[in-house]
Design an enzyme around this catalytic site. Structure first.
Site, PDB file in Angstrom:
ATOM      1  N   ASN A   9       0.873  -1.170   0.000  1.00 48.33           N
ATOM      2  CA  ASN A   9       0.000   0.000   0.000  1.00 48.33           C
ATOM      3  C   ASN A   9       0.912   1.222   0.000  1.00 48.33           C
ATOM      4  OD1 ASN A   9      -1.772   2.075   0.496  1.00 48.33           O
ATOM      5  ND2 ASN A   9      -2.274   1.439   2.588  1.00 48.33           N
ATOM      6  N   TRP A  10       1.050   1.806  -1.173  1.00 45.25           N
ATOM      7  CA  TRP A  10       2.001   2.918  -1.309  1.00 45.25           C
ATOM      8  C   TRP A  10       1.474   4.228  -0.708  1.00 45.25           C
ATOM      9  CZ3 TRP A  10       4.374   2.468  -6.961  1.00 45.25           C
ATOM     10  CH2 TRP A  10       5.284   1.419  -6.967  1.00 45.25           C
ATOM     11  N   LYS A  11       0.210   4.251  -0.353  1.00 47.41           N
ATOM     12  CA  LYS A  11      -0.390   5.483   0.185  1.00 47.41           C
ATOM     13  C   LYS A  11      -0.097   6.646  -0.772  1.00 47.41           C
ATOM     14  CE  LYS A  11      -0.173   3.360   4.656  1.00 47.41           C
ATOM     15  NZ  LYS A  11      -0.106   3.474   6.104  1.00 47.41           N
ATOM     16  N   HIS A  94      -9.685   1.546   4.436  1.00 47.86           N
ATOM     17  CA  HIS A  94      -8.426   1.683   5.182  1.00 47.86           C
ATOM     18  C   HIS A  94      -8.636   2.644   6.356  1.00 47.86           C
ATOM     19  CE1 HIS A  94      -4.326   2.760   6.216  1.00 47.86           C
ATOM     20  NE2 HIS A  94      -3.958   1.616   5.656  1.00 47.86           N
ATOM     21  N   GLU A  96      -6.908   4.955   7.538  1.00 46.51           N
ATOM     22  CA  GLU A  96      -6.615   6.376   7.282  1.00 46.51           C
ATOM     23  C   GLU A  96      -7.792   7.051   6.585  1.00 46.51           C
ATOM     24  OE1 GLU A  96      -2.823   5.753   5.363  1.00 46.51           O
ATOM     25  OE2 GLU A  96      -2.018   5.124   7.303  1.00 46.51           O
ATOM     26  N   GLU A 166      -5.935  -4.681  10.343  1.00 45.97           N
ATOM     27  CA  GLU A 166      -4.874  -3.725  10.620  1.00 45.97           C
ATOM     28  C   GLU A 166      -5.160  -2.981  11.921  1.00 45.97           C
ATOM     29  OE1 GLU A 166      -2.688  -2.600   6.749  1.00 45.97           O
ATOM     30  OE2 GLU A 166      -4.398  -1.272   6.947  1.00 45.97           O
ATOM     31  N   GLY A 172       2.225   2.260  10.673  1.00 43.03           N
ATOM     32  CA  GLY A 172       3.202   3.340  10.512  1.00 43.03           C
ATOM     33  C   GLY A 172       3.867   3.754  11.814  1.00 43.03           C
ATOM     34  N   SER A 212       3.111  -2.244  10.200  1.00 43.05           N
ATOM     35  CA  SER A 212       4.562  -2.339  10.420  1.00 43.05           C
ATOM     36  C   SER A 212       5.162  -3.696  10.034  1.00 43.05           C
ATOM     37  CB  SER A 212       4.916  -1.975  11.864  1.00 43.05           C
ATOM     38  OG  SER A 212       4.496  -0.642  12.148  1.00 43.05           O
ATOM     39  N   GLY A 234       4.772   1.274   4.719  1.00 47.84           N
ATOM     40  CA  GLY A 234       6.120   1.832   4.605  1.00 47.84           C
ATOM     41  C   GLY A 234       7.136   0.932   3.913  1.00 47.84           C
TER      42      GLY A 234
END
Ligand code: PGA
Length: 248
Positions: A9-11, A94, A96, A166, A172, A212, A234
């Protein structure tokens, strides 16, 4: 047999050049793996990534979508548009997006329905906050996210959905849930799926862990009985780390 699925997941990261370079760096190194490999990238990269990944085993996903096919929704991207590019997956719900962009169980459910209608496989995210965990609410929170997110989704469609557990406190932060903590909640999710859909889907549904994950902890996470993959933030931005995770 559940095929493991590792999804990056490159965000909100990478330009077109950087993205194409990444795929060129990894594509030979992940060839021949038994693991399904997915990169979920920003919309602006998907077309170039599609071309760069042609002929490889790398699949592509988006990170969000609207539930309508078209309309007056400034700034949104529809499932039809994603289908047009030919992507396989879309992350939905997600944390976020739930936290910063007012995503709710209800919109998550609408998006899952829309994705399925267009042949896009949802990566459906659930997970608790630190506060919820510390007050003993993890199981109840995750269960209600699963029940609400999957409302009116048929058993037949369930094998197209990947669930990603998650824990928000592990995203993160460098704080990974222990493999046992992750497996425990994922086991409970599988039990909820059994209540909703019965034995066959219970054994077939794929459930990832996210939070993570990196090259050095991927193996012990993936070795857990109920964990079928990882959703990686990440560490998925770094070619060597991502390759190490895929080849756990
Ligand atoms: P992280 O992110 O690997 O950077 O913790 C995971 C995610 O948000 O999907």
């Amino acid at each position: 047999m559940r095929i493991p699925i590792i999804a990056g997941n490159w965000k909100m990261h990478k330009t077109i050049n950087e993205a194409v370079q990444f795929v060129n760096d990894i594509k030979e190194k992940v060839q021949g793996t038994d693991v399904e490999v997915v990169i979920c990238a920003p919309f602006t990269l998907l077309l170039s990534l599609k071309e760069a990944a042609a002929g490889s085993n790398i699949k592509l996903g988006a990170q969000n979508m609207h539930w309508e096919n078209q309309g007056a929704f400034t700034g949104e991207i529809s499932p039809l548009m994603l289908k047009d590019i030919g992507i396989d997956y879309c992350i939905i719900g997600h944390s976020e997006r739930r936290q910063y962009f007012a995503e709710t169980d209800e919109t998550v459910n609408k998006k899952i329905h829309a994705a399925l209608q267009h042949g896009i496989n949802p990566i459906f995210c659930v997970g608790e906050t630190l506060e919820e965990r510390e007050s003993g609410k993890t199981e109840a929170i995750v269960k209600s996210q699963i029940q609400n997110g999957l409302e009116n989704i048929s058993g037949e469609d369930m094998n197209k959905i990947v669930i990603a557990y998650e824990p928000i406190w592990a995203i993160g932060t460098g704080k990974t849930a222990t493999p046992e903590q992750a497996n425990e909640v994922i086991y409970q999710i599988r039990e909820t799926i059994k209540e909703l859909y019965g034995e066959t889907i219970y054994t077939e549904v794929r459930i990832q862990y996210g939070g993570s994950v990196k090259g050095s902890n991927a193996e012990e996470i993936m070795n857990q009985e109920d964990i079928d993959g990882a959703l990686v933030g990440g560490a998925s931005l770094l070619p060597d780390e991502f390759v190490q995770i895929v080849n756990f």
